[in-house]
Design a protein around this motif. Sequence first.
Motif, PDB file in Angstrom:
ATOM      1  N   ALA A   1      38.565  49.314  36.767  1.00 26.05           N
ATOM      2  CA  ALA A   1      39.154  48.418  37.837  1.00 26.05           C
ATOM      3  C   ALA A   1      37.896  47.406  38.205  1.00 26.05           C
ATOM      4  O   ALA A   1      38.102  46.376  38.251  1.00 26.05           O
ATOM      5  CB  ALA A   1      39.798  49.104  38.912  1.00 26.05           C
ATOM      6  N   VAL A   2      36.833  48.229  38.502  1.00 26.49           N
ATOM      7  CA  VAL A   2      35.421  47.330  39.159  1.00 26.49           C
ATOM      8  C   VAL A   2      35.261  46.148  37.614  1.00 26.49           C
ATOM      9  O   VAL A   2      34.998  45.134  37.983  1.00 26.49           O
ATOM     10  CB  VAL A   2      34.580  48.112  39.397  1.00 26.49           C
ATOM     11  CG1 VAL A   2      33.204  47.173  39.400  1.00 26.49           C
ATOM     12  CG2 VAL A   2      34.674  48.697  40.700  1.00 26.49           C
ATOM     13  N   GLY A   3      35.237  46.773  36.164  1.00 25.56           N
ATOM     14  CA  GLY A   3      34.878  45.842  35.324  1.00 25.56           C
ATOM     15  C   GLY A   3      35.939  44.747  35.230  1.00 25.56           C
ATOM     16  O   GLY A   3      35.420  43.735  34.742  1.00 25.56           O
ATOM     17  N   MET A   4      37.171  45.038  35.154  1.00 26.74           N
ATOM     18  CA  MET A   4      38.144  44.259  34.876  1.00 26.74           C
ATOM     19  C   MET A   4      37.972  43.333  36.391  1.00 26.74           C
ATOM     20  O   MET A   4      38.313  41.867  35.776  1.00 26.74           O
ATOM     21  CB  MET A   4      39.552  44.769  34.945  1.00 26.74           C
ATOM     22  CG  MET A   4      39.821  45.533  33.899  1.00 26.74           C
ATOM     23  SD  MET A   4      40.219  44.583  32.496  1.00 26.74           S
ATOM     24  CE  MET A   4      41.509  43.806  32.980  1.00 26.74           C
ATOM     25  N   PHE A   5      37.793  43.512  37.318  1.00 24.90           N
ATOM     26  CA  PHE A   5      37.714  42.343  38.388  1.00 24.90           C
ATOM     27  C   PHE A   5      36.265  41.428  38.096  1.00 24.90           C
ATOM     28  O   PHE A   5      36.385  40.213  38.161  1.00 24.90           O
ATOM     29  CB  PHE A   5      37.651  43.263  39.703  1.00 24.90           C
ATOM     30  CG  PHE A   5      37.145  42.106  40.898  1.00 24.90           C
ATOM     31  CD1 PHE A   5      38.146  41.310  41.288  1.00 24.90           C
ATOM     32  CD2 PHE A   5      36.130  42.241  41.593  1.00 24.90           C
ATOM     33  CE1 PHE A   5      37.878  40.264  42.280  1.00 24.90           C
ATOM     34  CE2 PHE A   5      35.685  41.285  42.727  1.00 24.90           C
ATOM     35  CZ  PHE A   5      36.926  40.468  42.918  1.00 24.90           C
ATOM     36  N   LEU A   6      35.268  42.195  37.706  1.00 24.30           N
ATOM     37  CA  LEU A   6      33.871  41.416  37.556  1.00 24.30           C
ATOM     38  C   LEU A   6      33.937  40.429  36.177  1.00 24.30           C
ATOM     39  O   LEU A   6      33.235  39.563  36.178  1.00 24.30           O
ATOM     40  CB  LEU A   6      32.777  42.467  37.576  1.00 24.30           C
ATOM     41  CG  LEU A   6      32.616  43.078  38.857  1.00 24.30           C
ATOM     42  CD1 LEU A   6      31.266  44.061  38.671  1.00 24.30           C
ATOM     43  CD2 LEU A   6      32.104  42.037  39.941  1.00 24.30           C
ATOM     44  N   LEU A   7      34.655  40.871  35.298  1.00 24.99           N
ATOM     45  CA  LEU A   7      34.819  40.261  33.927  1.00 24.99           C
ATOM     46  C   LEU A   7      35.787  39.411  33.888  1.00 24.99           C
ATOM     47  O   LEU A   7      35.894  38.798  32.645  1.00 24.99           O
ATOM     48  CB  LEU A   7      34.662  41.358  32.892  1.00 24.99           C
ATOM     49  CG  LEU A   7      33.405  42.133  32.643  1.00 24.99           C
ATOM     50  CD1 LEU A   7      33.872  43.250  31.448  1.00 24.99           C
ATOM     51  CD2 LEU A   7      32.151  41.427  32.762  1.00 24.99           C
ATOM     52  N   GLN A   8      36.646  38.927  34.853  1.00 23.45           N
ATOM     53  CA  GLN A   8      37.477  37.990  34.861  1.00 23.45           C
ATOM     54  C   GLN A   8      37.029  36.560  34.488  1.00 23.45           C
ATOM     55  O   GLN A   8      36.034  36.150  34.922  1.00 23.45           O
ATOM     56  CB  GLN A   8      38.365  37.867  36.147  1.00 23.45           C
ATOM     57  CG  GLN A   8      39.306  38.845  36.125  1.00 23.45           C
ATOM     58  CD  GLN A   8      40.432  38.585  37.505  1.00 23.45           C
ATOM     59  OE1 GLN A   8      39.614  38.009  38.184  1.00 23.45           O
ATOM     60  NE2 GLN A   8      41.534  39.050  37.499  1.00 23.45           N
ATOM     61  N   PRO A   9      37.568  35.870  33.740  1.00 19.24           N
ATOM     62  CA  PRO A   9      37.040  34.399  33.522  1.00 19.24           C
ATOM     63  C   PRO A   9      37.276  33.625  34.660  1.00 19.24           C
ATOM     64  O   PRO A   9      38.239  33.869  35.424  1.00 19.24           O
ATOM     65  CB  PRO A   9      37.938  34.040  32.404  1.00 19.24           C
ATOM     66  CG  PRO A   9      39.015  34.886  32.195  1.00 19.24           C
ATOM     67  CD  PRO A   9      38.761  36.170  32.757  1.00 19.24           C
TER      68      PRO A   9
END
Length: 50
Positions: free
Chosen positions: A21-29
């Motif tokens: 979840a943290v990765g999806m939030f941080l890697l959003q374009p």
Amino acid sequence: MMAFLKSDLFLRFLGGFAIGAVGMFLLQPSEPPMLSTTAIAATTTNGTAL
């Protein structure tokens, strides 16, 4: 139920979910992808007869 919540399997799943979840939030374009705008523009026929 408490035994399951304290189990290693559940804690690993919860940790993986939190990292994902943290990765999806941080890697959003920061801007929308270019392909979506060209795909929408390509659907028009520009007045040509099919």
